[in-house]
Design a protein around this motif. Structure first.
Motif, PDB file in Angstrom:
ATOM      1  N   TYR A  18     -31.648  20.068 130.626  1.00 40.57           N
ATOM      2  CA  TYR A  18     -31.541  21.434 130.130  1.00 40.57           C
ATOM      3  C   TYR A  18     -30.463  21.556 129.058  1.00 40.57           C
ATOM      4  CZ  TYR A  18     -27.229  21.937 132.790  1.00 40.57           C
ATOM      5  OH  TYR A  18     -25.949  21.771 133.261  1.00 40.57           O
ATOM      6  N   ILE A  55     -34.940  29.075 132.596  1.00 39.44           N
ATOM      7  CA  ILE A  55     -34.281  29.649 133.772  1.00 39.44           C
ATOM      8  C   ILE A  55     -33.366  30.763 133.290  1.00 39.44           C
ATOM      9  CG2 ILE A  55     -32.683  29.222 135.681  1.00 39.44           C
ATOM     10  CD1 ILE A  55     -33.609  26.298 135.594  1.00 39.44           C
ATOM     11  N   SER A  70     -28.904  31.499 130.064  1.00 37.78           N
ATOM     12  CA  SER A  70     -30.228  30.975 130.388  1.00 37.78           C
ATOM     13  C   SER A  70     -30.227  29.485 130.088  1.00 37.78           C
ATOM     14  CB  SER A  70     -31.320  31.708 129.606  1.00 37.78           C
ATOM     15  OG  SER A  70     -31.011  31.753 128.226  1.00 37.78           O
ATOM     16  N   TYR A 133     -37.534  31.458 137.219  1.00 42.74           N
ATOM     17  CA  TYR A 133     -37.833  30.810 135.941  1.00 42.74           C
ATOM     18  C   TYR A 133     -39.222  31.143 135.454  1.00 42.74           C
ATOM     19  CZ  TYR A 133     -39.880  27.170 139.046  1.00 42.74           C
ATOM     20  OH  TYR A 133     -40.595  26.502 140.008  1.00 42.74           O
TER      21      TYR A 133
END
Length: 159
Positions: A18, A55, A70, A133
């Motif tokens: 991520y 997310i 996020s 999410y």
């Protein structure tokens, strides 16, 4: 009016690479761009089970826009090497309300609002505190109407 279907089901834990995004949720595409530039050359999009998801860590109704956090995510194998601004985390599995929809870019907030305000009160479930999410199921650039096919996944527990 788009139609939404909601199914309550068990979802698996996901290992994801991520990149964090701070600020307006509508600008998370910038983080996805950086994630793509990292993951593309490593062949991570070519895995048959590769999925992209976003997310959302904060409630935009209570958190100021500049502080919203996020994460732009790509599912990866556990233990994948990451570095720099790319992190690795597990997204908990469990029971989720999964809202399946086909929407344009400006309709995401409408779906979230409908799920929280209209679906939940009569569902027999309440949100719990695991991560929620959006799971993206297509590339909107290849969709005839440029729409997103998406599962909005909100963790739930029985009332």
């Amino acid at each position: 009016q788009p139609t939404y279907t909601v199914e309550v089901k068990e979802l698996p834990e996901l290992a994801v690479a991520y990149i964090r995004h701070r600020g307006s949720y509508s600008k998370i595409g910038e983080a996805f761009g950086r994630l793509s530039r990292w993951a593309g050359p490593r062949g991570l999009f070519n895995r048959p089970d590769a999925r992209t998801l976003a997310i959302y860590h904060d409630d935009p109704d209570v958190t100021p826009e500049s502080k919203l956090t996020s994460s732009a995510c790509l599912t990866v194998s556990p233990g994948t090497d990451v570095s720099g601004e790319v992190g690795l985390m597990n997204v908990p599995g469990g029971l989720f309300a999964v809202c399946h929809c086909e929407i344009s870019e400006d309709q995401f907030q409408d779906v979230w609002n409908w799920l929280m305000a209209d679906w939940f009160p009569s569902s027999g479930y309440q949100p719990d505190d695991r991560m929620c999410y959006e799971l993206y199921l297509n590339d909107p650039k290849t969709h005839p109407e440029k729409k997103f096919i998406v599962d909005i996944c909100e963790p739930v527990k029985p009332l």
